[in-house]
Scaffold this active site. Structure first.
Site, mmCIF file in Angstrom:
data_model
loop_
_atom_site.group_PDB
_atom_site.id
_atom_site.type_symbol
_atom_site.label_atom_id
_atom_site.label_comp_id
_atom_site.label_asym_id
_atom_site.label_seq_id
_atom_site.Cartn_x
_atom_site.Cartn_y
_atom_site.Cartn_z
ATOM 1 N N GLN A 55 0.796 -1.222 0.000
ATOM 2 C CA GLN A 55 0.000 0.000 0.000
ATOM 3 C C GLN A 55 0.835 1.282 0.000
ATOM 4 O OE1 GLN A 55 -2.585 -1.747 3.301
ATOM 5 N NE2 GLN A 55 -4.041 -0.466 2.232
ATOM 6 N N HIS A 75 -2.156 -4.613 -12.920
ATOM 7 C CA HIS A 75 -1.626 -4.410 -14.276
ATOM 8 C C HIS A 75 -2.489 -5.097 -15.335
ATOM 9 C CE1 HIS A 75 2.630 -3.710 -12.408
ATOM 10 N NE2 HIS A 75 1.866 -2.656 -12.362
ATOM 11 N N ASP A 88 2.272 0.927 -8.203
ATOM 12 C CA ASP A 88 3.634 0.927 -8.765
ATOM 13 C C ASP A 88 4.519 1.940 -8.038
ATOM 14 O OD1 ASP A 88 2.637 -0.862 -10.563
ATOM 15 O OD2 ASP A 88 2.975 0.367 -12.354
ATOM 16 N N ARG A 113 4.269 -0.127 12.931
ATOM 17 C CA ARG A 113 3.912 -1.416 12.352
ATOM 18 C C ARG A 113 3.954 -1.303 10.833
ATOM 19 N NH1 ARG A 113 -1.610 -3.728 10.856
ATOM 20 N NH2 ARG A 113 -1.093 -5.876 10.351
ATOM 21 N N HIS A 158 1.116 -9.317 4.403
ATOM 22 C CA HIS A 158 -0.020 -8.391 4.375
ATOM 23 C C HIS A 158 -0.630 -8.373 2.965
ATOM 24 C CE1 HIS A 158 -1.796 -4.827 6.725
ATOM 25 N NE2 HIS A 158 -2.472 -4.858 5.602
ATOM 26 N N ASN A 202 -1.795 -11.000 8.144
ATOM 27 C CA ASN A 202 -2.742 -9.925 8.378
ATOM 28 C C ASN A 202 -4.088 -10.253 7.742
ATOM 29 O OD1 ASN A 202 -3.269 -6.937 9.108
ATOM 30 N ND2 ASN A 202 -3.946 -7.092 6.992
ATOM 31 N N GLU A 203 -5.137 -10.265 8.536
ATOM 32 C CA GLU A 203 -6.513 -10.424 8.059
ATOM 33 C C GLU A 203 -6.685 -11.573 7.070
ATOM 34 O OE1 GLU A 203 -8.290 -6.785 6.708
ATOM 35 O OE2 GLU A 203 -7.769 -5.685 8.518
ATOM 36 N N ASN A 343 -7.481 -6.194 14.211
ATOM 37 C CA ASN A 343 -7.823 -5.016 13.424
ATOM 38 C C ASN A 343 -9.327 -4.795 13.574
ATOM 39 O OD1 ASN A 343 -5.200 -5.114 12.575
ATOM 40 N ND2 ASN A 343 -5.652 -5.669 10.451
ATOM 41 N N TYR A 345 -12.505 -1.935 12.970
ATOM 42 C CA TYR A 345 -12.926 -0.652 12.399
ATOM 43 C C TYR A 345 -14.361 -0.274 12.708
ATOM 44 C CZ TYR A 345 -8.626 -0.445 9.653
ATOM 45 O OH TYR A 345 -7.312 -0.359 9.284
ATOM 46 N N GLU A 413 -4.786 -2.368 14.050
ATOM 47 C CA GLU A 413 -5.372 -1.378 13.132
ATOM 48 C C GLU A 413 -6.671 -0.858 13.716
ATOM 49 O OE1 GLU A 413 -5.874 -2.515 8.995
ATOM 50 O OE2 GLU A 413 -3.943 -3.549 9.001
HETATM 51 C C1 LIG Z 1 9.122 -0.384 -13.901
HETATM 52 O O1 LIG Z 1 7.763 -0.049 -14.000
HETATM 53 C C2 LIG Z 1 7.536 1.221 -14.575
HETATM 54 C C3 LIG Z 1 6.040 1.458 -14.518
HETATM 55 O O2 LIG Z 1 5.633 1.563 -13.199
HETATM 56 C C4 LIG Z 1 8.069 1.256 -15.985
HETATM 57 O O3 LIG Z 1 7.898 2.554 -16.519
HETATM 58 C C5 LIG Z 1 9.554 0.907 -15.965
HETATM 59 O O4 LIG Z 1 10.035 0.816 -17.277
HETATM 60 C C6 LIG Z 1 9.781 -0.401 -15.255
HETATM 61 N N1 LIG Z 1 11.201 -0.630 -15.086
HETATM 62 C C7 LIG Z 1 11.772 -1.787 -15.361
HETATM 63 C C8 LIG Z 1 13.234 -1.873 -15.064
HETATM 64 O O5 LIG Z 1 11.155 -2.729 -15.817
#
Ligand SMILES: *[C@@H]1O[C@H](CO)[C@@H](O)[C@H](O)[C@H]1NC(C)=O
Ligand SMILES: *[C@@H]1O[C@H](CO)[C@@H](O)[C@H](O)[C@H]1NC(C)=O
Ligand SMILES: *[C@@H]1O[C@H](CO)[C@@H](O)[C@H](O)[C@H]1NC(C)=O
Ligand SMILES: *[C@@H]1O[C@H](CO)[C@@H](O)[C@H](O)[C@H]1NC(C)=O
Ligand SMILES: *[C@@H]1O[C@H](CO)[C@@H](O)[C@H](O)[C@H]1NC(C)=O
Length: 503
Positions: A55, A75, A88, A113, A158, A202-203, A343, A345, A413
């Protein structure tokens, strides 16, 4: 003369009395105000703040880290995420250790944590390929925390399973328990000289509900069986990791537990059926993990075993969809924790739905057969399931005390979802929930620590970046991901100063 002196000193006494009375009154007033806003806690109670690797870390593909299931799903199936986003970069915590440790220190907490990303440490999932950059990253984080007098409190898992292990079936494959244990052993060995608080999972309720996913167009398959296979693997993996910790790392003098989540389940009416239904969902969601580990007799709760067995039989299965634990497994799992981490909420109302079971549908939801709702008078948050119901937290804590013989508990949490910088809802929530936490401790609950969720806004799983749980606000369109304190930062800081001085 005497008289005048007397008069004089009388006056003086009067003046002094006034001054002292004023001081006394102002002390009492401040005390009563601060006692109202800032509940009291034991001297050695641990306060902290909580995050998780996927996260916040970002850096999803740097320096040897491999793809985990969340990388893979975000992705390949972005439409399952509310804003089609991914983590990312997230908060880019990977590149912000110094800044984040400074924020944590400024809060005045005792502990932080966070979780370790399995696919950053072991890109192949297995312990034969240890990624030096993963070790470097967590060493740096741990050492900086300790240099600032902040205890690391680590979650080993997690939600972010290495995708290569998901391709083997993830937690529906019992061999994954052994791979987890190898990973855990390596973490104790690598970081355990400095880390004294560990949790395994976790959970599990949440990741087991989607135990088979990420390797298919469908995110969930075999819904009728995979959650129960996952429960089984998680319990075995947890218990074996505990055994390794106690047998091989006792000299490290640390503690190990498991993190279970529970939305409190309040019967919607006082009918026997609804009371049983509320108890049933607690046993299916929480007892299914807690009973094998924390009860005296061990094993799954009887109601869960019986119900799944009956349903399975009626559905034509040869055996229960819930794996039976052997005597050895029951013994292995029983008492395999130094503490229970919770946790919590919010709360929901539960009513019975047994009359509407469609026996030809075999699913966990059908096994439980309840309907969940809320009271329209409960204050809302910006998360659809999160309502302000502090008494539900109190009931939850008393339930654990009474049901499992008052185990050691850490609240790992607890927090609120609100976007505004002037987050009065979050402050009210923390006031209310910390008050009942303090009450529960006064009433004998053995609660040792509390971690607010979360240090900062983050990638909130299926909600992407649309839901905000942070004490710190993060600008996710700024490449630097600046963190800006919400009003609750000051509140939590003040609370921590008072919680301690009140003792
Ligand atoms: C890692 O991921 C990013 C996108 O989040 C991409 O632009 C980049 O080329 C990637 N790098 C490698 C080394 O694969
Ligand atoms: C159930 O009974 C208890 C105790 O008599 C009472 O406090 C509570 O309000 C009742 N709940 C409902 C939903 O009627
Ligand atoms: C399971 O079935 C048996 C035999 O029909 C019955 O006695 C028992 O009450 C059932 N248990 C549950 C929890 O449904
Ligand atoms: C029960 O579920 C089956 C399978 O989904 C469905 O075909 C059937 O119509 C359902 N029966 C009822 C009464 O809803
Ligand atoms: C977030 O950062 C972007 C890019 O630096 C900036 O344009 C925007 O004004 C920032 N948003 C807020 C709310 O500060």
């Amino acid at each position: 003369m005497l008289y005048s002196i007397y008069r004089k000193s009388e006056k003086l006494i009067l003046v002094k009395m006034r001054w002292y009375t004023f001081l006394l009154i102002s002390i009492l007033t401040t005390r009563s105000i601060s006692a109202e806003i800032y509940p009291k806690f034991p001297k050695d109670f641990i306060f902290g703040v909580s995050t998780s690797a996927y996260q916040i870390e970002g850096a999803w593909n740097v320096s040897g880290k491999s793809e985990n299931i969340w990388d893979h799903v975000t992705h390949n199936y972005p439409s399952v995420i509310e804003d089609r986003s991914n983590a990312d970069v997230a908060c880019d915590a990977y590149h912000n250790i110094d800044n984040d440790v400074r924020l944590i220190r400024e809060l005045g907490v005792d502990s932080y944590r966070f979780s370790i990303s399995w696919s950053r440490i072991l890109p192949d999932g297995f312990s034969n390929n240890l990624n030096p950059d993963g070790v470097r990253y967590y060493n740096e984080l741990i050492d900086k925390l300790l240099a600032n007098n902040i205890q690391p409190f680590i979650t080993l898992f997690h939600g972010d399973l290495p995708n290569c292990l998901q391709l083997l079936g993830g937690f529906t494959n019992i061999k994954v328990a052994d791979y987890f244990v190898s990973y855990a052993r390596l973490m104790f060995d690598t970081f355990g000289d400095r880390v004294k608080y560990w949790t395994t999972f976790n959970e599990p309720k949440n990741f087991c509900a989607r135990a088979v996913w990420g390797n298919s167009e469908q995110l969930t398959v075999a819904e009728n069986i995979s959650p129960y296979l996952c429960v089984y693997t998680v319990l075995i993996a947890h218990a074996k990791a505990y055994e390794v910790y106690k047998n091989e790392f006792a000299h490290q003098n640390g503690k190990l537990g498991i993190v279970l989540d529970l939305l409190w389940a309040e019967p919607k009416t006082n009918s026997t059926k609804d009371i049983e239904a509320a108890n049933r969902i607690i046993e299916f969601e929480f007892g299914i993990y807690a009973n094998p580990i924390f009860s005296k007799e061990g094993d799954f709760p009887t109601i869960v075993k019986d119900r799944v067995a009956n349903m399975s039989k009626a559905q034509g299965f040869e055996e229960s969809r819930l794996p039976a634990l052997t005597k050895d497994e029951i013994n292995l799992i029983r008492s395999s924790a130094d503490f229970l981490a919770i946790n919590h909420y919010s709360t929901r109302l539960i009513s019975d739905d047994s009359d509407n079971i469609n026996i030809s549908i075999s699913s966990q939801a059908n096994d439980v057969a309840v309907i969940s709702s809320v009271d329209p008078s409960w204050p809302t948050s910006e998360m659809e399931w999160l309502f302000y119901v502090p008494w539900g937290f109190h009931k939850n804590l008393m339930y654990i005390k009474n049901k499992y013989d008052n185990p050691s508990v850490y609240i790992t949490e607890n927090g609120f979802c609100e976007k505004a910088s002037n987050d009065q809802g979050r402050i009210k929530y923390l006031q209310g929930y910390l008050q009942v936490l303090s009450d529960a401790i006064s009433e004998g609950c053995n609660i040792l620590g509390y971690f607010q969720w979360s240090l900062m806004d983050n990638f909130e799983w299926f909600a992407g970046y649309t839901k905000k749980f942070g004490l710190y606000e993060v600008n996710f369109t700024d490449p630097k991901r600046p963190r800006k304190p919400r009003a609750s930062v000051k509140w939590y800081k003040d609370f921590l100063l008072n919680a301690k001085s009140n003792v």
